[in-house]
Design an enzyme around this catalytic site. Structure first.
Site, mmCIF file in Angstrom:
data_model
loop_
_atom_site.group_PDB
_atom_site.id
_atom_site.type_symbol
_atom_site.label_atom_id
_atom_site.label_comp_id
_atom_site.label_asym_id
_atom_site.label_seq_id
_atom_site.Cartn_x
_atom_site.Cartn_y
_atom_site.Cartn_z
ATOM 1 N N HIS A 92 60.962 47.216 1.705
ATOM 2 C CA HIS A 92 62.421 47.074 1.727
ATOM 3 C C HIS A 92 62.871 45.675 1.312
ATOM 4 O O HIS A 92 63.987 45.252 1.627
ATOM 5 C CB HIS A 92 62.982 47.481 3.094
ATOM 6 C CG HIS A 92 63.180 48.966 3.184
ATOM 7 N ND1 HIS A 92 62.184 49.844 2.830
ATOM 8 C CD2 HIS A 92 64.234 49.724 3.532
ATOM 9 C CE1 HIS A 92 62.633 51.078 2.983
ATOM 10 N NE2 HIS A 92 63.882 51.035 3.401
ATOM 11 N N ASP A 154 69.541 45.556 12.064
ATOM 12 C CA ASP A 154 70.556 46.614 12.048
ATOM 13 C C ASP A 154 69.934 47.955 11.666
ATOM 14 O O ASP A 154 70.338 49.003 12.140
ATOM 15 C CB ASP A 154 71.651 46.300 11.011
ATOM 16 C CG ASP A 154 72.460 45.096 11.402
ATOM 17 O OD1 ASP A 154 72.405 44.715 12.586
ATOM 18 O OD2 ASP A 154 73.139 44.528 10.525
ATOM 19 N N GLU A 269 78.557 41.051 16.251
ATOM 20 C CA GLU A 269 78.456 40.922 14.792
ATOM 21 C C GLU A 269 79.869 40.867 14.225
ATOM 22 O O GLU A 269 80.849 40.822 14.992
ATOM 23 C CB GLU A 269 77.694 42.110 14.174
ATOM 24 C CG GLU A 269 76.192 42.055 14.363
ATOM 25 C CD GLU A 269 75.415 42.842 13.308
ATOM 26 O OE1 GLU A 269 76.031 43.347 12.347
ATOM 27 O OE2 GLU A 269 74.180 42.946 13.449
HETATM 28 P P1 FAD Z 1 58.207 44.460 2.845
HETATM 29 O O1 FAD Z 1 59.357 44.460 1.951
HETATM 30 O O2 FAD Z 1 57.192 45.496 2.619
HETATM 31 O O3 FAD Z 1 57.515 43.020 2.860
HETATM 32 C C1 FAD Z 1 58.279 41.843 2.966
HETATM 33 C C2 FAD Z 1 57.374 40.607 2.884
HETATM 34 O O4 FAD Z 1 56.577 40.526 4.040
HETATM 35 C C3 FAD Z 1 56.398 40.633 1.706
HETATM 36 O O5 FAD Z 1 56.172 39.325 1.268
HETATM 37 C C4 FAD Z 1 55.143 41.209 2.312
HETATM 38 O O6 FAD Z 1 53.982 40.835 1.606
HETATM 39 C C5 FAD Z 1 55.201 40.619 3.709
HETATM 40 N N1 FAD Z 1 54.604 41.502 4.716
HETATM 41 C C6 FAD Z 1 54.840 42.809 4.924
HETATM 42 N N2 FAD Z 1 54.115 43.242 5.977
HETATM 43 C C7 FAD Z 1 53.419 42.174 6.423
HETATM 44 C C8 FAD Z 1 52.497 41.964 7.483
HETATM 45 N N3 FAD Z 1 52.113 42.953 8.295
HETATM 46 N N4 FAD Z 1 51.997 40.722 7.659
HETATM 47 C C9 FAD Z 1 52.345 39.697 6.860
HETATM 48 N N5 FAD Z 1 53.204 39.835 5.823
HETATM 49 C C10 FAD Z 1 53.741 41.062 5.631
HETATM 50 N N6 FAD Z 1 66.754 42.023 7.912
HETATM 51 C C11 FAD Z 1 67.244 41.536 9.054
HETATM 52 O O7 FAD Z 1 66.825 40.484 9.515
HETATM 53 N N7 FAD Z 1 68.235 42.185 9.718
HETATM 54 C C12 FAD Z 1 68.730 43.371 9.299
HETATM 55 O O8 FAD Z 1 69.604 43.921 9.931
HETATM 56 C C13 FAD Z 1 68.204 43.923 8.102
HETATM 57 N N8 FAD Z 1 68.641 45.105 7.645
HETATM 58 C C14 FAD Z 1 68.125 45.622 6.492
HETATM 59 C C15 FAD Z 1 68.584 46.859 6.034
HETATM 60 C C16 FAD Z 1 68.066 47.413 4.899
HETATM 61 C C17 FAD Z 1 68.581 48.752 4.422
HETATM 62 C C18 FAD Z 1 67.105 46.691 4.147
HETATM 63 C C19 FAD Z 1 66.581 47.256 2.864
HETATM 64 C C20 FAD Z 1 66.654 45.456 4.569
HETATM 65 C C21 FAD Z 1 67.141 44.909 5.759
HETATM 66 N N9 FAD Z 1 66.701 43.682 6.256
HETATM 67 C C22 FAD Z 1 67.209 43.191 7.425
HETATM 68 C C23 FAD Z 1 65.720 42.889 5.521
HETATM 69 C C24 FAD Z 1 64.308 43.168 6.012
HETATM 70 O O9 FAD Z 1 64.103 42.590 7.269
HETATM 71 C C25 FAD Z 1 63.272 42.546 5.070
HETATM 72 O O10 FAD Z 1 63.483 42.958 3.754
HETATM 73 C C26 FAD Z 1 61.867 42.939 5.503
HETATM 74 O O11 FAD Z 1 60.941 42.169 4.799
HETATM 75 C C27 FAD Z 1 61.628 44.379 5.187
HETATM 76 O O12 FAD Z 1 60.529 44.845 5.897
HETATM 77 P P2 FAD Z 1 59.448 45.709 5.143
HETATM 78 O O13 FAD Z 1 58.580 46.240 6.213
HETATM 79 O O14 FAD Z 1 60.020 46.687 4.218
HETATM 80 O O15 FAD Z 1 58.710 44.523 4.355
#
Ligand code: FAD
Length: 517
Positions: A92, A154, A269
């Site tokens: 994400h 969120d 918020e």
């Molecule tokens: P990924 O996109 O898969 O990875 C993100 C980064 O972290 C990459 O660099 C990856 O290599 C690294 N990574 C992933 N897993 C690990 C692990 N286990 N150990 C070490 N590194 C790792 N953020 C907020 O703070 N608050 C919110 O309310 C919020 N709402 C969101 C709503 C939506 C619809 C979206 C798309 C994003 C939102 N985000 C929010 C942002 C979100 O927190 C970050 O984009 C987060 O990185 C997404 O998590 P993911 O598991 O998809 O990570």
């Protein structure tokens, strides 16, 4: 944009071939319990993310059975001269942060993600796999134990490791800090392939490096998260302001109310919206229930083109009488100076409240805007500059909205641990500004380049006016920009990299360090 991408691929072809050769060699040698997938559609899926702007295809996707497999993958990669490894949570990210061009993706979602509640003398905690979704953590803790983590995002279809690598922010952070401040222990596979348990008292440098560390120092395979008793119900409230100063004064006044049942709200918020009847950007975006409507005659004549909505929530139990909850809400709202009559309340279960964005997700998927590109921009802006930001950005550049929420709410710096890798602007209070664009794909919506260039304009305007801000979920492509982002924390970040991932194998999609050999 597509032309740019093609150019990039041609320029780097030779590099990619040699990286693929290395990866092929190492994968044939890799003895893991999990599996490795070299083929499309798995590799093609890992080449994409929620942002839909960047694409980088890995050589293979590893589905680890556990931390041991991840350690083997990293150790093998470090023996090669060129291979990089990116953990992918739920993909994400917006700007390719979880990608590895020609390298290896570790699919964290496929790992065993057990969720175990542990009752300790010091309090209840949950031990959870790095690839678990927060949504699953919520269900297990609330339904199984009547407990819940204290700090959320969120949207909950994000992985524990993914949000802890950034910060994890929502309306509870003013009280409990970000998710990174609610973790007491991690299991991490470092860039050297070592599997280590770390906490404030054990391997503490690694612990703080990894929290908000953008995946640069290790892969989080397990986290111990603090829990609290879960409430049954939530009174969810929105009130509207025409004046930004009054909105911020009230929002900030809620941050420091004493904690305790009924003494303050449990969630704070806010968002800016257009003063017009546009379905997505205007008045209709405020009511919480289809039976509620927005009466524009209640907006004061002094209002400009942008209005502001403070969103708060109060937890309570089933046994609490409705009249008691009404009285607490009335008392707390009585302190605020919103536009009379522009007030909306609903009563929802705690789970419904925390899963509220999933409802929007279903609608967005049906409309085709969930899978369209999302050039989002997230900023932390210091309190001293937020009024100027409002004038320059909300009231000018974004006065018609962005086709999605424009979140803006204050946070307390004292709730963030300075030892983590997260960087914040100066001051005791700062604001998160999240510009969450949801548009139909071009030509039904604006071209993605237009939205990206508006983001650039916002950043340039802020820099020119000397506003104190930091990108949240940062994205830069040059070392100079990263240096500037980290400011006086850059040296510490570089030292941590040299200590925990000296070959710069991990999370290459962040584009901070180049792979060493
Ligand atoms: P990924 O996109 O898969 O990875 C993100 C980064 O972290 C990459 O660099 C990856 O290599 C690294 N990574 C992933 N897993 C690990 C692990 N286990 N150990 C070490 N590194 C790792 N953020 C907020 O703070 N608050 C919110 O309310 C919020 N709402 C969101 C709503 C939506 C619809 C979206 C798309 C994003 C939102 N985000 C929010 C942002 C979100 O927190 C970050 O984009 C987060 O990185 C997404 O998590 P993911 O598991 O998809 O990570």
């Amino acid at each position: 944009m597509i032309a740019c991408l093609e150019h990039f691929v041609h320029e780097n072809e030779t590099d990619t071939y040699s990286r693929n050769d290395d990866a092929a060699l190492l994968c044939s040698d890799l003895d893991i319990q999990g599996s490795i997938d070299y083929a499309s559609p798995t590799t093609s899926l890992a080449a994409k993310d929620f942002g839909g702007i960047h694409a980088a295809k890995p050589f293979a996707v590893v589905r680890p059975a556990g931390a041991d497999d991840i350690s083997r993958v990293v150790k093998f990669a470090s023996r090669s001269g060129t291979v990089t490894v990116a953990a992918r949570g739920n993909g994400h990210s917006i700007n390719g942060q979880a990608m590895s061009d020609g390298g290896l993706i570790v699919d964290m979602r496929s790992m065993d993600c057990s969720i175990d509640v542990v009752r300790l003398h010091s309090g209840d905690v949950v031990d959870v796999g790095g690839g678990a979704l927060w949504e699953d953590v919520l269900r297990r803790c609330v339904l199984g134990y009547g407990l819940a983590p204290r700090s959320w995002t969120d949207y909950l279809r994000l992985t524990v490791g993914g949000t802890l690598s950034n910060a994890g922010v929502s309306g509870q952070a003013f009280r409990h800090g970000p998710q990174t401040a609610n973790v007491t222990e991690l299991e991490v596979v470092t860039g050297k392939g070592d599997t280590l348990i770390c906490s404030e008292s054990q391997n503490s440098e690694l612990f703080f490096a990894v929290l908000g560390g953008l995946g640069q120092f290790g892969i989080i395979t397990r986290a111990r998260v603090l829990l609290q008793p879960a409430p049954d119900m939530v009174r969810w409230i929105r009130v509207v302001y025409a004046d930004f100063d009054e909105f911020t004064r009230d929002a900030e006044s809620l941050l420091t109310l004493p904690e305790g049942e009924g003494s303050s709200f449990d969630y704070v918020e806010g968002f800016a919206f257009a003063n017009c009847d546009d379905l997505v950007n205007g008045w209709p975006s405020v009511p919480l229930d289809p039976n509620q409507s927005f009466d524009p005659t209640l907006i004061p004549c002094s209002a400009g083109q942008v209005l502001y909505c403070l969103e708060v929530a109060l937890h309570h139990r089933n046994v609490d009488r409705r009249s008691t909850v009404d009285r607490v809400v009335e008392r707390l709202l009585g302190r605020l100076r919103y536009c009379e009559g522009l007030e909306y309340q609903v009563e929802v279960s705690y789970m419904e409240f925390l899963l509220r964005v999933q409802h929007a997700e279903r609608q967005a998927k049906a409309n085709g805007i969930w899978d369209a590109p999302h050039p989002w921009l997230n900023l932390f802006v210091s309190k001293t500059d937020i009024a100027c930001f409002d004038r320059l950005v909300f009231q000018k550049i974004l006065k018609h909205g962005i086709g999605g929420p424009m979140l803006v709410y204050p946070l307390l710096r004292s709730k963030w641990d300075d030892r983590t890798s997260v960087v914040l602007p100066e001051g005791d209070i700062f604001y998160i500004v999240a510009l969450l664009r949801f548009s139909l794909p071009y030509p039904k919506g604006p071209p993605v380049e237009e939205m990206i260039s508006q983001n650039r304009e916002i950043i340039q305007t802020c820099i020119k006016s000397g506003l104190g801000l930091k990108l949240y979920l940062p994205h830069y492509t040059s070392e100079d920009e990263w240096k500037q982002h980290f400011g006086n924390k850059w040296t510490r970040f570089v030292e941590r990299k040299a200590r925990f991932d000296p070959m710069a194998i991990l999370a290459p999609g962040q584009k901070i360090f180049s792979r060493r050999n």
